[in-house]
Design a protein around this motif. Structure first.
Motif, mmCIF file in Angstrom:
data_model
loop_
_atom_site.group_PDB
_atom_site.id
_atom_site.type_symbol
_atom_site.label_atom_id
_atom_site.label_comp_id
_atom_site.label_asym_id
_atom_site.label_seq_id
_atom_site.Cartn_x
_atom_site.Cartn_y
_atom_site.Cartn_z
ATOM 1 N N TYR A 19 0.809 -1.219 0.000
ATOM 2 C CA TYR A 19 0.000 0.000 0.000
ATOM 3 C C TYR A 19 0.845 1.274 0.000
ATOM 4 C CZ TYR A 19 -3.940 -3.064 0.901
ATOM 5 O OH TYR A 19 -4.890 -4.047 0.791
ATOM 6 N N ALA A 20 2.156 1.136 -0.156
ATOM 7 C CA ALA A 20 3.049 2.295 -0.187
ATOM 8 C C ALA A 20 3.905 2.265 -1.440
ATOM 9 C CB ALA A 20 3.939 2.308 1.060
ATOM 10 N N VAL A 21 4.249 3.441 -1.945
ATOM 11 C CA VAL A 21 5.110 3.530 -3.118
ATOM 12 C C VAL A 21 6.535 3.856 -2.681
ATOM 13 C CG1 VAL A 21 3.210 4.279 -4.593
ATOM 14 C CG2 VAL A 21 4.651 5.995 -3.476
ATOM 15 N N THR A 22 7.469 3.537 -3.545
ATOM 16 C CA THR A 22 8.872 3.828 -3.276
ATOM 17 C C THR A 22 9.126 5.329 -3.399
ATOM 18 O OG1 THR A 22 9.544 1.670 -4.129
ATOM 19 C CG2 THR A 22 11.238 3.366 -4.005
ATOM 20 N N HIS A 23 9.955 5.824 -2.485
ATOM 21 C CA HIS A 23 10.348 7.232 -2.531
ATOM 22 C C HIS A 23 11.825 7.336 -2.170
ATOM 23 C CE1 HIS A 23 10.302 11.555 -2.137
ATOM 24 N NE2 HIS A 23 10.697 11.486 -0.879
ATOM 25 N N PHE A 24 12.553 8.107 -2.954
ATOM 26 C CA PHE A 24 13.975 8.298 -2.702
ATOM 27 C C PHE A 24 14.215 9.756 -2.313
ATOM 28 C CE2 PHE A 24 13.696 4.673 -5.563
ATOM 29 C CZ PHE A 24 14.524 3.756 -4.924
#
Length: 337
Positions: A104-109
């Motif tokens: 339910y979460a997206v990748t973030h850099f």
């Protein structure tokens, strides 16, 4: 109980027949802002508002709709995907990990990624921005003639030797309804040999059970409670009251990491990422976050800290068999009458 029930369909979609029970909500910024970020959070508005206001000073073209719900309601809402939230903030690290692990979460850099401590992020999807200890809060009036305990064993001895003083004047989380309370309890059980003895003693004195740290702090401040166990130290610290003292157990202080992630159905994922970067920058680079509670930890040593780590290890006590087993043992200890 401090719940104010507001239906989200009044905010988001008047024609749809679904709702979410929430505790509070507030809109920050200008109504005609170019970007409106939707945040679902377990953190009280008073606690988190300083960080939002600081963000909007830097990004005045943004606005934030901030919705407060219990960790259980938050978890259910994100799983059901009834509404589109951009960001999710919670103190229940195990439930956050479960949501992230389930997709339910997206990748973030973050642009400041190389400055973030290893323990503060997991899989580049969820990010911790506070360190908040579980504390013991005691009434200064009641403890005027009593020694203040420094560890759990001293709490046990104090309660046993002064049962008439503490009968029905103890408080702690109801772990059956509080996600953070359950997290603190399971971590206590893993880290401290005295946890179950303490729970049994508290149960014998008809301990009162609460949903939230704020309610426990209110009760200590008003004199209803003499001692509250596993209160969020950050909330207590924010009161600056002379009516109670905050104690971090010397035998082991559990430290929760409040965390945030971008949802998979976010309408403004890029802008949500900007908000995360702002949180992390204020916390780890500038060390100027108005909600970072690390300063309270200076009263203890690193060897006493049980910092809960983000990751799949937190899923152990979410296993249904372990969950039911833990609750049975907890109920047998705390509910004796």
């Amino acid at each position: 109980m401090r719940y104010v029930y507001i239906t989200l369909f009044l905010i988001f979609a008047p024609l749809q027949a679904f709702s979410l029970d929430i505790e509070n909500s507030k809109f920050f910024g200008k109504s005609d802002a170019e970007v409106k970020i939707q945040i679902l959070s377990t953190a009280d508005i008073d606690f988190f508002a300083p960080m939002i206001n600081l963000f909007l000073e830097e990004y005045p073209n943004f606005a934030i709709n901030y919705i407060v719900a219990s960790s259980a309601e938050l978890f259910k809402e994100i799983k059901n995907e009834d509404h589109k939230f951009d960001l999710v903030i919670s103190s229940a690290m195990d439930l956050q990990t479960k949501l992230v692990n389930d997709g339910y979460a997206v990748t973030h850099f973050p642009k400041i990624n190389n400055t973030i401590p290893d323990w503060s992020t997991w899989n580049n999807r969820v990010f911790a921005f506070t360190q908040e200890p579980a504390a013991i809060v005691v009434s200064n009036k009641v403890f005027k003639d009593l020694p203040k305990p420094n560890n759990r064993q001293e709490v046990i001895s104090l309660l046993r030797n002064n049962s008439s003083i503490f009968e029905e004047r103890l408080g702690t989380y109801d772990v059956r309804t509080s996600g953070l309370g359950y997290l603190f309890a399971t971590q206590d059980a893993r880290a401290s040999e005295t946890y179950w003895r303490l729970t049994e003693v508290m149960g014998s004195l008809n301990t009162k059970l609460y949903c939230c740290s704020s309610d426990m702090i209110d009760a200590v401040e008003s004199g209803e409670l003499a001692l509250a166990y596993n209160v969020l130290g950050s909330y207590a610290l924010g009161r600056e009251s002379d009516k109670f003292t905050i104690i971090l157990p010397e035998d082991s202080t559990t430290v929760m990491l409040r965390s945030i992630f971008i949802t998979t159905n976010a309408e403004h994922p890029n802008e949500a990422g900007i908000f995360i970067d702002h949180l992390l920058r204020k916390t780890y680079i500038e060390k100027s976050s108005p909600i970072s509670s690390s300063e309270i930890l200076t009263s203890t040593t690193n060897s006493n800290l049980n910092r809960i780590r983000l990751g799949t290890g937190l899923l152990v006590y979410l296993d249904q068999l372990k969950y039911r087993s833990f609750l049975r043992e907890w109920e047998n200890s705390i509910l004796q009458n």
